[in-house]
Design a protein around this motif. Structure first.
Motif, PDB file in Angstrom:
ATOM      1  N   PHE A   1     -55.508 -33.213 129.748  1.00 11.83           N
ATOM      2  CA  PHE A   1     -56.020 -33.618 131.252  1.00 11.83           C
ATOM      3  C   PHE A   1     -57.466 -33.038 131.242  1.00 11.83           C
ATOM      4  CE2 PHE A   1     -55.481 -29.559 133.282  1.00 11.83           C
ATOM      5  CZ  PHE A   1     -54.649 -28.811 132.464  1.00 11.83           C
ATOM      6  N   ASN A   2     -58.017 -33.603 132.454  1.00 18.42           N
ATOM      7  CA  ASN A   2     -59.278 -32.974 132.562  1.00 18.42           C
ATOM      8  C   ASN A   2     -59.215 -31.667 133.622  1.00 18.42           C
ATOM      9  OD1 ASN A   2     -60.652 -35.115 131.398  1.00 18.42           O
ATOM     10  ND2 ASN A   2     -60.490 -36.573 133.133  1.00 18.42           N
ATOM     11  N   PRO A   3     -59.855 -30.741 133.190  1.00 24.33           N
ATOM     12  CA  PRO A   3     -59.566 -29.357 134.005  1.00 24.33           C
ATOM     13  C   PRO A   3     -60.170 -29.613 135.447  1.00 24.33           C
ATOM     14  CG  PRO A   3     -60.799 -28.822 131.824  1.00 24.33           C
ATOM     15  CD  PRO A   3     -60.598 -30.419 131.991  1.00 24.33           C
ATOM     16  N   ILE A   4     -59.228 -29.341 136.234  1.00 25.94           N
ATOM     17  CA  ILE A   4     -59.464 -29.277 137.668  1.00 25.94           C
ATOM     18  C   ILE A   4     -60.343 -28.220 138.309  1.00 25.94           C
ATOM     19  CG2 ILE A   4     -58.312 -29.551 140.018  1.00 25.94           C
ATOM     20  CD1 ILE A   4     -56.121 -30.860 138.561  1.00 25.94           C
ATOM     21  N   HIS A   5     -61.580 -28.660 138.909  1.00 23.23           N
ATOM     22  CA  HIS A   5     -62.538 -27.860 139.312  1.00 23.23           C
ATOM     23  C   HIS A   5     -62.498 -27.772 140.807  1.00 23.23           C
ATOM     24  CE1 HIS A   5     -65.170 -27.077 135.758  1.00 23.23           C
ATOM     25  NE2 HIS A   5     -64.562 -28.046 135.395  1.00 23.23           N
ATOM     26  N   TRP A   6     -62.462 -26.582 141.257  1.00 22.08           N
ATOM     27  CA  TRP A   6     -62.091 -26.610 142.935  1.00 22.08           C
ATOM     28  C   TRP A   6     -62.884 -25.246 143.536  1.00 22.08           C
ATOM     29  CZ3 TRP A   6     -57.291 -24.141 145.462  1.00 22.08           C
ATOM     30  CH2 TRP A   6     -57.408 -24.303 147.047  1.00 22.08           C
ATOM     31  N   GLN A   7     -63.545 -25.226 144.610  1.00 23.17           N
ATOM     32  CA  GLN A   7     -64.263 -24.315 145.063  1.00 23.17           C
ATOM     33  C   GLN A   7     -63.694 -24.297 146.371  1.00 23.17           C
ATOM     34  OE1 GLN A   7     -68.310 -23.045 145.239  1.00 23.17           O
ATOM     35  NE2 GLN A   7     -68.266 -22.727 147.506  1.00 23.17           N
ATOM     36  N   SER A   8     -62.836 -22.979 147.028  1.00 22.68           N
ATOM     37  CA  SER A   8     -62.268 -22.986 147.882  1.00 22.68           C
ATOM     38  C   SER A   8     -63.028 -21.872 148.783  1.00 22.68           C
ATOM     39  CB  SER A   8     -60.769 -22.247 147.934  1.00 22.68           C
ATOM     40  OG  SER A   8     -60.062 -22.075 149.377  1.00 22.68           O
ATOM     41  N   ASN A   9     -63.425 -22.212 150.013  1.00 19.09           N
ATOM     42  CA  ASN A   9     -64.007 -21.187 151.133  1.00 19.09           C
ATOM     43  C   ASN A   9     -63.029 -20.779 152.036  1.00 19.09           C
ATOM     44  OD1 ASN A   9     -66.456 -21.761 149.646  1.00 19.09           O
ATOM     45  ND2 ASN A   9     -66.821 -23.353 150.847  1.00 19.09           N
ATOM     46  N   SER A  10     -61.910 -20.829 151.813  1.00 22.62           N
ATOM     47  CA  SER A  10     -60.773 -20.211 152.883  1.00 22.62           C
ATOM     48  C   SER A  10     -59.695 -20.099 152.336  1.00 22.62           C
ATOM     49  CB  SER A  10     -60.849 -21.602 154.149  1.00 22.62           C
ATOM     50  OG  SER A  10     -59.867 -22.585 153.242  1.00 22.62           O
ATOM     51  N   PHE A  11     -58.694 -19.154 153.041  1.00 26.35           N
ATOM     52  CA  PHE A  11     -57.481 -19.051 152.856  1.00 26.35           C
ATOM     53  C   PHE A  11     -56.406 -18.841 153.895  1.00 26.35           C
ATOM     54  CE2 PHE A  11     -56.519 -14.657 154.266  1.00 26.35           C
ATOM     55  CZ  PHE A  11     -57.876 -14.296 154.607  1.00 26.35           C
ATOM     56  N   CYS A  12     -55.240 -19.277 153.647  1.00 24.49           N
ATOM     57  CA  CYS A  12     -54.383 -19.519 154.744  1.00 24.49           C
ATOM     58  C   CYS A  12     -53.023 -18.602 154.571  1.00 24.49           C
ATOM     59  CB  CYS A  12     -53.553 -20.886 154.455  1.00 24.49           C
ATOM     60  SG  CYS A  12     -55.116 -22.168 154.545  1.00 24.49           S
ATOM     61  N   LEU A  13     -52.386 -18.468 155.860  1.00 27.51           N
ATOM     62  CA  LEU A  13     -50.996 -17.866 155.952  1.00 27.51           C
ATOM     63  C   LEU A  13     -49.822 -19.003 156.034  1.00 27.51           C
ATOM     64  CD1 LEU A  13     -49.511 -15.247 156.186  1.00 27.51           C
ATOM     65  CD2 LEU A  13     -49.736 -15.394 158.721  1.00 27.51           C
ATOM     66  N   VAL A  14     -49.079 -19.077 155.215  1.00 27.98           N
ATOM     67  CA  VAL A  14     -48.528 -20.219 154.945  1.00 27.98           C
ATOM     68  C   VAL A  14     -46.891 -19.835 155.436  1.00 27.98           C
ATOM     69  CG1 VAL A  14     -47.684 -22.406 153.719  1.00 27.98           C
ATOM     70  CG2 VAL A  14     -49.853 -21.348 153.409  1.00 27.98           C
ATOM     71  N   GLU A  15     -46.049 -20.739 156.135  1.00 24.92           N
ATOM     72  CA  GLU A  15     -44.658 -20.320 156.441  1.00 24.92           C
ATOM     73  C   GLU A  15     -43.966 -21.487 155.427  1.00 24.92           C
ATOM     74  OE1 GLU A  15     -43.135 -21.003 160.292  1.00 24.92           O
ATOM     75  OE2 GLU A  15     -41.126 -20.223 159.474  1.00 24.92           O
ATOM     76  N   SER A  16     -42.957 -20.963 154.630  1.00 27.67           N
ATOM     77  CA  SER A  16     -41.976 -21.772 154.039  1.00 27.67           C
ATOM     78  C   SER A  16     -40.800 -22.037 154.833  1.00 27.67           C
ATOM     79  CB  SER A  16     -41.744 -20.980 152.604  1.00 27.67           C
ATOM     80  OG  SER A  16     -40.628 -21.273 151.822  1.00 27.67           O
ATOM     81  N   CYS A  17     -40.602 -23.357 154.893  1.00 31.32           N
ATOM     82  CA  CYS A  17     -39.795 -23.882 155.912  1.00 31.32           C
ATOM     83  C   CYS A  17     -38.387 -24.673 155.127  1.00 31.32           C
ATOM     84  CB  CYS A  17     -40.377 -24.730 157.088  1.00 31.32           C
ATOM     85  SG  CYS A  17     -41.532 -23.901 158.090  1.00 31.32           S
ATOM     86  N   SER A  18     -37.125 -24.449 155.289  1.00 27.98           N
ATOM     87  CA  SER A  18     -36.340 -25.351 154.681  1.00 27.98           C
ATOM     88  C   SER A  18     -36.167 -26.452 155.845  1.00 27.98           C
ATOM     89  CB  SER A  18     -34.831 -24.234 154.529  1.00 27.98           C
ATOM     90  OG  SER A  18     -35.135 -23.658 153.425  1.00 27.98           O
ATOM     91  N   THR A  19     -36.188 -27.567 155.258  1.00 21.88           N
ATOM     92  CA  THR A  19     -35.736 -28.870 155.991  1.00 21.88           C
ATOM     93  C   THR A  19     -34.669 -29.630 155.359  1.00 21.88           C
ATOM     94  OG1 THR A  19     -37.209 -30.511 155.007  1.00 21.88           O
ATOM     95  CG2 THR A  19     -38.215 -29.053 156.608  1.00 21.88           C
ATOM     96  N   THR A  20     -34.209 -30.875 156.042  1.00 16.61           N
ATOM     97  CA  THR A  20     -33.400 -31.470 155.358  1.00 16.61           C
ATOM     98  C   THR A  20     -33.755 -32.166 154.152  1.00 16.61           C
ATOM     99  OG1 THR A  20     -33.606 -33.226 157.093  1.00 16.61           O
ATOM    100  CG2 THR A  20     -31.588 -31.598 157.430  1.00 16.61           C
ATOM    101  N   SER A  21     -34.936 -32.464 154.147  1.00 12.64           N
ATOM    102  CA  SER A  21     -35.303 -33.110 153.024  1.00 12.64           C
ATOM    103  C   SER A  21     -36.360 -32.178 151.997  1.00 12.64           C
ATOM    104  CB  SER A  21     -36.353 -34.299 153.514  1.00 12.64           C
ATOM    105  OG  SER A  21     -37.424 -33.689 154.308  1.00 12.64           O
TER     106      SER A  21
END
Ligand code: 2AM
Length: 169
Positions: free
Chosen positions: A135-155
């Motif tokens: 596969f072609n290597p994936i290049h990405w530049q991130s200029n931010s970070f996040c606080l994320v919640e892991s939520c259990s849903t029915t799906s």
């Protein structure tokens, strides 16, 4: 209590490239849905509101540097049973951010993993074996970070960004 973690949140283009890799994988495991693809920085676990406020305040003081990531490897990790994209070289901007967030979390009495940090994007869960595809290597530049919640849903599990810190222009 909320189940929280800090993460880098891929842009749409990077998400699509990850999806293309997922689609080219031989059928095994459970693909992570496109909107859930992410790079965990620090997994915090179950956090009460007071600690969430405190860790958010700590994150407010961080000076964000551009983070360049090249996901160039596909790994199978047996214990968590995942196939993931791995960035073999860790940009110091990413390791510095992880170190600062980890220090703040530990100061608040939050217990963290001691394992060395490896930036990765989980593509398949419940995976059984290594996959070998080109596969072609994936290049990405991130200029931010996040606080994320892991939520259990029915799906299934859903990751929701609850706060985002972006580098000033
Ligand atoms: P991952 O980053 O390897 O995919 C939310 O659970 C996210 O935090 C998942 O993406 C998960 O794995 C990551 N994570 C890291 N350490 C974890 C831990 N000890 N328990 C659960 N999830 C963890």
């Amino acid at each position: 209590m909320k189940r929280l973690f800090f993460a880098l949140w891929p842009d749409q283009n990077t998400r699509q490239q990850c999806q293309q890799v997922i689609q080219s994988l031989p059928g095994q495991g459970k693909p992570v849905v496109a909107n859930n693809l992410h790079v965990t920085l620090v997994f915090l676990g179950n956090i009460d509101q007071a600690r969430q406020i405190a860790i958010t305040k700590a994150a407010n003081t961080i000076d964000i540097q551009p983070m360049r990531l090249i996901f160039n490897h596909l790994n199978f990790w047996k214990k968590p049973a995942v196939v993931c994209l791995v960035a073999e070289q860790v940009d110091p901007a990413v390791s510095n951010l992880v170190a600062q967030l980890s220090m703040s979390a530990r100061q608040l009495g939050i217990e963290l993993d001691d394992r060395p940090y490896k930036p990765h994007i989980t593509l398949l869960r419940k995976a059984k074996s290594q996959v070998n595809i080109d596969f072609n290597p994936i290049h990405w530049q991130s200029n931010s970070f996040c606080l994320v919640e892991s939520c259990s849903t029915t799906s299934g599990v859903e990751y929701r960004v609850i706060e985002r810190w972006t580098m000033p222009d």
